[in-house]
Design a protein around this motif. Structure first.
Motif, PDB file in Angstrom:
ATOM      1  N   ASN A   1      -3.401   6.977   7.109  1.00 19.93           N
ATOM      2  CA  ASN A   1      -3.900   5.978   8.042  1.00 19.93           C
ATOM      3  C   ASN A   1      -4.803   6.621   9.081  1.00 19.93           C
ATOM      4  O   ASN A   1      -4.662   7.790   9.392  1.00 19.93           O
ATOM      5  CB  ASN A   1      -2.740   5.292   8.760  1.00 19.93           C
TER       6      ASN A   1
ATOM      7  N   ASP B   1       5.570   0.879   9.999  1.00 23.57           N
ATOM      8  CA  ASP B   1       5.314   1.018   8.555  1.00 23.57           C
ATOM      9  C   ASP B   1       6.500   1.670   7.853  1.00 23.57           C
ATOM     10  O   ASP B   1       6.891   1.261   6.766  1.00 23.57           O
ATOM     11  CB  ASP B   1       4.064   1.884   8.308  1.00 23.57           C
TER      12      ASP B   1
ATOM     13  N   ASP C   1      -7.004  -0.256  20.634  1.00 21.24           N
ATOM     14  CA  ASP C   1      -6.961  -0.707  19.246  1.00 21.24           C
ATOM     15  C   ASP C   1      -7.369  -2.167  19.143  1.00 21.24           C
ATOM     16  O   ASP C   1      -6.970  -2.994  19.970  1.00 21.24           O
ATOM     17  CB  ASP C   1      -5.539  -0.548  18.680  1.00 21.24           C
TER      18      ASP C   1
ATOM     19  N   TYR D   1       0.897  -5.226   0.347  1.00 20.72           N
ATOM     20  CA  TYR D   1       1.377  -4.153   1.238  1.00 20.72           C
ATOM     21  C   TYR D   1       2.851  -3.844   0.953  1.00 20.72           C
ATOM     22  O   TYR D   1       3.253  -2.679   0.962  1.00 20.72           O
ATOM     23  CB  TYR D   1       1.159  -4.626   2.676  1.00 20.72           C
TER      24      TYR D   1
ATOM     25  N   ASN E   1       4.240  -0.359  -0.108  1.00 17.91           N
ATOM     26  CA  ASN E   1       5.321   0.327   0.608  1.00 17.91           C
ATOM     27  C   ASN E   1       6.393   0.829  -0.348  1.00 17.91           C
ATOM     28  O   ASN E   1       6.956   1.906  -0.161  1.00 17.91           O
ATOM     29  CB  ASN E   1       5.954  -0.616   1.631  1.00 17.91           C
TER      30      ASN E   1
ATOM     31  N   LEU F   1       0.127  -9.056   2.780  1.00 12.35           N
ATOM     32  CA  LEU F   1       1.458  -8.522   3.060  1.00 12.35           C
ATOM     33  C   LEU F   1       2.264  -8.373   1.763  1.00 12.35           C
ATOM     34  O   LEU F   1       3.100  -7.476   1.646  1.00 12.35           O
ATOM     35  CB  LEU F   1       2.190  -9.392   4.083  1.00 12.35           C
TER      36      LEU F   1
ATOM     37  N   ASP G   1      -9.282  -5.034  15.897  1.00 12.53           N
ATOM     38  CA  ASP G   1     -10.061  -5.101  14.669  1.00 12.53           C
ATOM     39  C   ASP G   1     -10.537  -6.505  14.342  1.00 12.53           C
ATOM     40  O   ASP G   1     -11.713  -6.799  14.525  1.00 12.53           O
ATOM     41  CB  ASP G   1      -9.302  -4.499  13.483  1.00 12.53           C
TER      42      ASP G   1
ATOM     43  N   GLN H   1       9.198  -0.719   7.064  1.00 15.43           N
ATOM     44  CA  GLN H   1       8.849  -1.561   5.906  1.00 15.43           C
ATOM     45  C   GLN H   1       8.996  -0.779   4.604  1.00 15.43           C
ATOM     46  O   GLN H   1       9.446  -1.314   3.588  1.00 15.43           O
ATOM     47  CB  GLN H   1       7.404  -2.072   6.023  1.00 15.43           C
ATOM     48  N   GLN H   2       8.611   0.506   4.647  1.00 18.42           N
ATOM     49  CA  GLN H   2       8.697   1.323   3.431  1.00 18.42           C
ATOM     50  C   GLN H   2      10.144   1.512   2.989  1.00 18.42           C
ATOM     51  O   GLN H   2      10.419   1.715   1.811  1.00 18.42           O
ATOM     52  CB  GLN H   2       8.036   2.691   3.678  1.00 18.42           C
TER      53      GLN H   2
ATOM     54  N   CYS I   1      -4.663  -9.637  12.525  1.00 20.06           N
ATOM     55  CA  CYS I   1      -4.450  -8.314  11.922  1.00 20.06           C
ATOM     56  C   CYS I   1      -3.361  -7.520  12.619  1.00 20.06           C
ATOM     57  O   CYS I   1      -2.778  -6.611  12.043  1.00 20.06           O
ATOM     58  CB  CYS I   1      -5.753  -7.517  11.871  1.00 20.06           C
ATOM     59  N   GLY I   2      -3.064  -7.868  13.881  1.00 25.84           N
ATOM     60  CA  GLY I   2      -2.003  -7.173  14.605  1.00 25.84           C
ATOM     61  C   GLY I   2      -2.416  -5.830  15.157  1.00 25.84           C
ATOM     62  O   GLY I   2      -1.595  -5.065  15.642  1.00 25.84           O
ATOM     63  N   MET I   3      -3.680  -5.506  15.098  1.00 23.55           N
ATOM     64  CA  MET I   3      -4.157  -4.191  15.549  1.00 23.55           C
ATOM     65  C   MET I   3      -4.199  -4.118  17.078  1.00 23.55           C
ATOM     66  O   MET I   3      -3.913  -3.084  17.661  1.00 23.55           O
ATOM     67  CB  MET I   3      -5.549  -3.947  14.970  1.00 23.55           C
TER      68      MET I   3
ATOM     69  N   GLN J   1      -7.645   1.755   9.604  1.00 28.29           N
ATOM     70  CA  GLN J   1      -6.820   1.225  10.694  1.00 28.29           C
ATOM     71  C   GLN J   1      -5.540   2.055  10.839  1.00 28.29           C
ATOM     72  O   GLN J   1      -5.331   3.006  10.112  1.00 28.29           O
ATOM     73  CB  GLN J   1      -6.436  -0.238  10.417  1.00 28.29           C
ATOM     74  N   ASP J   2      -4.664   1.618  11.738  1.00 27.81           N
ATOM     75  CA  ASP J   2      -3.437   2.382  11.959  1.00 27.81           C
ATOM     76  C   ASP J   2      -2.363   2.056  10.928  1.00 27.81           C
ATOM     77  O   ASP J   2      -1.352   2.725  10.860  1.00 27.81           O
ATOM     78  CB  ASP J   2      -2.911   2.176  13.386  1.00 27.81           C
ATOM     79  N   SER J   3      -2.606   1.009  10.120  1.00 27.90           N
ATOM     80  CA  SER J   3      -1.639   0.661   9.080  1.00 27.90           C
ATOM     81  C   SER J   3      -2.375  -0.049   7.943  1.00 27.90           C
ATOM     82  O   SER J   3      -3.329  -0.790   8.195  1.00 27.90           O
ATOM     83  CB  SER J   3      -0.578  -0.278   9.664  1.00 27.90           C
ATOM     84  N   PRO J   4      -1.907   0.145   6.696  1.00 29.73           N
ATOM     85  CA  PRO J   4      -2.580  -0.528   5.573  1.00 29.73           C
ATOM     86  C   PRO J   4      -2.566  -2.054   5.712  1.00 29.73           C
ATOM     87  O   PRO J   4      -3.404  -2.735   5.136  1.00 29.73           O
ATOM     88  CB  PRO J   4      -1.755  -0.114   4.352  1.00 29.73           C
ATOM     89  N   ARG J   5      -1.620  -2.585   6.478  1.00 32.38           N
ATOM     90  CA  ARG J   5      -1.475  -4.032   6.570  1.00 32.38           C
ATOM     91  C   ARG J   5      -2.587  -4.694   7.371  1.00 32.38           C
ATOM     92  O   ARG J   5      -2.646  -5.922   7.444  1.00 32.38           O
ATOM     93  CB  ARG J   5      -0.136  -4.395   7.200  1.00 32.38           C
ATOM     94  N   ARG J   6      -3.456  -3.916   8.015  1.00 37.33           N
ATOM     95  CA  ARG J   6      -4.433  -4.525   8.917  1.00 37.33           C
ATOM     96  C   ARG J   6      -5.812  -4.754   8.295  1.00 37.33           C
ATOM     97  O   ARG J   6      -6.723  -5.222   8.966  1.00 37.33           O
ATOM     98  CB  ARG J   6      -4.606  -3.652  10.153  1.00 37.33           C
TER      99      ARG J   6
ATOM    100  N   TYR K   1      10.463  -5.048   0.743  1.00 38.31           N
ATOM    101  CA  TYR K   1       9.748  -5.492  -0.455  1.00 38.31           C
ATOM    102  C   TYR K   1      10.725  -6.034  -1.492  1.00 38.31           C
ATOM    103  O   TYR K   1      11.935  -5.883  -1.363  1.00 38.31           O
ATOM    104  CB  TYR K   1       8.972  -4.319  -1.078  1.00 38.31           C
TER     105      TYR K   1
ATOM    106  N   LYS L   1      11.092  -9.815   8.563  1.00 43.43           N
ATOM    107  CA  LYS L   1      10.917  -9.465   7.142  1.00 43.43           C
ATOM    108  C   LYS L   1      12.203  -9.744   6.358  1.00 43.43           C
ATOM    109  O   LYS L   1      12.168 -10.316   5.265  1.00 43.43           O
ATOM    110  CB  LYS L   1      10.513  -7.988   7.048  1.00 43.43           C
TER     111      LYS L   1
END
Lengths: 251, 668
Positions: free
Chosen positions: B197, A125, A59, B181, B185, B178, A61, A128-129, A67-69, B75-80, A133, A185
């Motif tokens: 994703n 993810d 992985d 994002y 979320n 973020l 990007d 976070q969901q 981006c943390g990918m 990507q593997d997550s929307p955050r990227r 937020y 977070k």
């Protein structure tokens, strides 16, 4: 002015989630030291394709460390030997001629391997969901300067918010815990007035989701903070614990 | 060739600009547009492809409003999504610094910065909603930089004389993304947005002239899947990776946009490509990606090359370092040529000025393709601590890549301290061109919308710094959620679709056939080797300085390259499961077609403006020479049924009411 090095690359290869994986060793020759680690993999992959073999899947990007990918467990360290940098910001001048470099995927119960060095980090993810937020609909916000926020709090919130969600903390942790990730977070919102209203609900929801998804518990070892490419501080976990205890006491 | 193109019939393009004075258009539009009531919103599905600033903010907002959203990311997550890499900041007309800013001034600067090739009404709306964006992001908990008094801090950016840029360290894009994002979320958690994703859109499905769904590939299983909806929104970014080396992320591609183009959406102004002046220079032929150094560095950094060619030669030979050259021997060429804006001239002007110096032999690294960005003066004035607080993470990033620390004291000459300068050179960064959209952000295909960098609408021929984030979020939070209702209001009686229709069947088959064909070529060359060749052709002939002859050569070479791709490509592995090489090959086919489109457009525009510089059209001082009499239009391209045939040009004339079109002047 350019130096080149040659080395052995011991890489984890795995066809897909269900197949058995194994290490495969490649001889990599004459790599300029100002090549990045991922460019080195690009060069190797190009050679593999030329030989008709499947390239190593990994992985990546942005290649700017934001981006943390990218991931990769290099010589026993998430994101390799450099501190405060992601794998894509790692340069070959950190290695020496004749080295054997071992490359593995993130190893964690919550991150199943997809192929070779790629893992599924969807669990992050989902945490976070669960609550990462501020419940606020577009439109109708008050003027941005209506609530002054001290520079100290804003800067600290910014430091916590710098987490790139790569999962290195989970990979580094002997328990496979995502506490540093969750605490970053929770801290960002706990430090800002906008996050206060649902602070209690948030911390409980995110932690219970973390437990549900198979991440381990925190034993305050600190490997997460030591390996974090963005230097997220361990004190975020202390803040998370305090937020959690306060929320539980209010139940 | 372009003369015949210019004379072709002129179908009337309806850009749907609302009536009234410029400052009232958006208000008027909103007051009179059609809306969808809450009960009906639940019955409508919207596909949003992409999760960058535009895609994520649109998906979240549409979900909040009650629509059902299907949101896709590669990507593997929307955050990227690549918005995350934007460093410098976001513009807004708040005038918090009391320096005379206003909605009109932001509008004016953006139109002028775009070299008078943007649509006035769109840009005014952008400036108008810019303030809402800042309010919105602060409410989401975005930790913008603040002053000690607790209020928001600002800095200045290229192309403006006011400080209107809001920032979060050098990670503004990350924090804004973020924020979007997090809103996304919340909607995923609420069940209003379904997130897909590691999916890549391969085609858009048109039924009875309306966009009704997409064919997407699950990149993990390798299988094609069908998705239906009442409207499709494309938010898939720009086409900078056509040039192979760019500051775009590795997965950034133009395939979704090209799929829309091949299905009838017009492509506008492809020649407007932004070359960013402050990137780390190319270091070798094995490089995969270029790294941007934020434009904000130009606030305190001064750009220079040596005054004497002998010094430049010594620098190129590695005999001396930048810090060995004293102040009086340095040529701060931007300050010399553009006294009023100095180092803060717009990106296109700064990039061309660097090229001009390097072409004359004044380049400062071993390849002769670099200039210095120097902080000595700022460090001596403010101290290293202040400078590190502002740019510390950028200095660290530069050091990690180049092994040189720009904050390190390197020399002292006649009592003046000199620090290591950075070396920078221009690189492909952003694309102003994109899918043509009207005022409602709808493409020329009904029900198909394009937002963010992938549309063409707001930046004209050149984008100002800190305006990309503004546009992405403006489109996603504040514009599309309104305008899409004007389209959907008469779709409320249309029931949910099945994907078992002949149209979906045919679209999926075409995509599958394309993939089968790519796999079956079994030639000798890797995807990357052909992509690199494409990059060389583009940079050489369709890059910073273009000529008619060069562009014609490019078109010829691109034709040959397509043939090479179609006959000599090699992809290992199978279509089962994940196959990166196949995914890259799929994108490369579209990059080649995109390259041709850029060249056609550049050839047809016999003037220099913004990111499009034709060497035949320049003043004696080397400044861009626009031709408003003949080229004051949006250049739109229609697909002609095959990649082999040249597209047809259609013109949307520009009408300026509020601003007087004049020569751009950053000198005084």
């Amino acid at each position: 002015m350019e130096n080149s090095i040659s080395f052995k690359l011991k890489v984890w290869r795995q066809k897909d989630a269900k197949s058995q994986g194994q290490f495969v060793t490649y001889d990599v020759n004459d790599i300029p030291t100002d090549t990045s680690f991922l460019e080195m993999l690009d060069i190797l992959n190009e050679q593999l394709v030329e030989k008709g073999e499947e390239p190593i899947h990994f992985d990546h990007d942005c290649r700017e460390g934001i981006c943390g990918m990218c991931s990769l467990y290099i010589n026993g360290h998430p994101h390799g030997p450099a501190t405060g940098a992601t794998t894509c910001q790692l340069y070959m001048r950190r290695f020496h001629d004749g080295d054997t470099i071992t490359v593995e995927p993130w190893r964690s119960a919550a991150f199943p391997v997809i192929k070779d060095l790629m893992v599924n980090r969807n669990a992050l993810d989902q945490i976070q969901q669960a609550g990462g937020y501020v419940s606020f609909n577009t439109g109708g916000a008050q003027d941005a300067n209506a609530i002054p926020i001290s520079k100290v709090a804003a800067d600290e919130a910014m430091d916590s918010a710098s987490c790139i969600g790569c999962g290195a903390c989970v990979a580094a942790c002997k328990n496979g815990s995502a506490m540093l990730f969750v605490s970053a977070k929770v801290s960002q919102f706990a430090l800002l007035p906008q996050g206060k209203a649902e602070a209690k609900k948030r911390v409980k929801a995110m932690l219970s989701k973390m437990d549900e998804l198979g991440f381990g518990n925190c034993t305050n070892t600190g490997a997460c903070a030591a390996e974090c490419p963005k230097n997220i501080k361990l004190s975020n976990i202390a803040r998370l614990n305090r937020e959690f205890i306060c929320a539980k006491c209010a139940d | 060739m372009e003369e015949t193109m210019n004379k072709t019939a002129q179908p009337v393009i309806d850009s749907k600009i609302p009536e009234g004075p410029i400052a009232e258009k958006w208000t008027n539009y909103k007051a009179h547009q059609k809306l969808v009531n809450p009960a009906n919103k639940r019955r409508l599905d919207i596909i949003v492809v992409g999760t960058g600033l535009a895609g994520a903010s649109a998906a979240a907002t549409l979900g909040e409003m009650g629509f059902n959203v299907l949101n896709f990311c590669i990507q593997d997550s929307p955050r990227r999504a690549h918005s995350i890499a934007a460093q410098g900041g976001i513009n807004a007309a708040k005038n918090y610094q009391n320096d005379g800013d206003s909605v009109y001034r932001l509008f004016y600067d953006t139109v002028k910065g775009g070299d008078y090739r943007a649509r006035e009404a769109n840009v005014y709306r952008l400036a108008e909603v810019s303030n809402n964006i800042i309010d919105q992001c602060v409410a989401q908990g975005v930790p913008f930089a603040r002053e000690y008094g607790g209020l928001l801090a600002n800095r200045s950016f290229g192309g403006a004389q006011v400080s209107r840029t809001f920032y979060a360290k050098g990670q503004t894009g990350q924090q804004l993304l973020l924020g979007a994002y997090s809103s996304l979320n919340r909607q995923i958690n609420a069940g209003k947005v379904k997130s897909y994703n590691r999916y890549e859109m391969h085609d858009v499905v048109i039924i009875d002239g309306r966009a009704r769904g997409i064919i997407a590939k699950n990149l993990v299983t390798g299988k094609l899947e069908r998705f239906a909806a009442h409207a499709v929104v494309i938010a898939t970014g720009g086409y900078g990776n056509t040039y192979f080396l760019s500051t775009n992320a590795m997965a950034c591609n133009c395939s979704a946009a090209m799929a829309c183009y091949r299905k009838g959406a017009m492509f506008a102004n492809p020649a407007y490509v932004q070359i960013h002046p402050t990137c780390i220079p190319v270091h070798g032929d094995k490089q995969s990606k270029l790294t941007l150094m934020s434009e904000s560095l130009r606030n305190d950094g001064r750009i220079w090359v040596p005054k004497n060619i002998e010094d430049a030669k010594k620098l190129q030979a590695g005999e001396i370092k930048g810090s060995d050259i004293p102040e009086k021997e340095r040529d701060y060429y931007l300050e010399r040529r553009y006294p009023a804006f100095g180092n803060l001239v717009p990106r296109d002007v700064a990039s061309r000025a660097a090229k001009e110096r390097c072409d004359k032999g004044y380049g400062v690294n071993n390849t002769g393709l670099a200039v210095f960005l120097d902080f000595s003066e700022a460090i001596n004035r403010l101290g290293i601590d202040v400078i590190r607080q502002r740019y510390g993470n950028l200095f660290d990033m530069y050091e990690e890549i180049t092994d040189v620390n720009p904050g390190e004291l390197a020399n002292e000459i006649d009592g003046v301290k000199y620090y290591n300068p950075m070396m920078i050179y221009p690189a492909i960064h952003y694309t102003m061109g994109g899918i043509w959209v009207d005022y409602e952000l709808q493409t020329s295909v009904k029900g198909l919308f394009a937002i963010g960098e992938c549309n063409f609408s707001d930046h004209g021929a050149n984008r100002l710094g800190a305006s990309a984030l503004m546009q992405g979020l403006a489109d996603g939070y504040f514009v599309l959620p309104y305008t899409i209702q004007n389209y959907l209001s008469d779709q409320i009686t249309v029931p949910r679709f099945s994907t078992d229709t002949p149209e979906f069947e045919a679209a999926e088959k075409a995509v599958q056939d394309n993939l089968d064909r790519l796999m079956s070529i079994q030639g000798k060359r890797s995807v990357d080797s052909i992509h690199k060749e494409l990059g060389h052709i583009m940079w050489e002939y369709v890059g910073m300085g273009r000529t008619r002859e060069g562009l014609e050569t490019a078109l010829q070479k691109l034709k040959e390259l397509r043939k090479e791709f179609e006959t000599n490509l090699f992809i290992p592995g199978t279509q089962e499961g994940m196959n990166n090489e196949l995914d890259k090959a799929f994108r490369l086919r579209d990059f080649i077609a995109m390259g041709e489109l850029i060249a056609y457009d550049a050839l047809s525009r016999n003037e220099s403006c913004g990111g499009h510089f034709r060497e035949e059209y320049q003043t004696e001082e080397g400044e861009a020479k626009r031709d408003d009499e003949n080229y004051f239009y949006v250049s739109c391209w229609k697909y002609n049924g095959s990649d082999e045939t040249a597209p047809t040009q259609v013109k949307e004339p520009l009408h300026y009411e509020a601003i007087k079109v004049q020569t751009r002047n950053y000198k005084n």
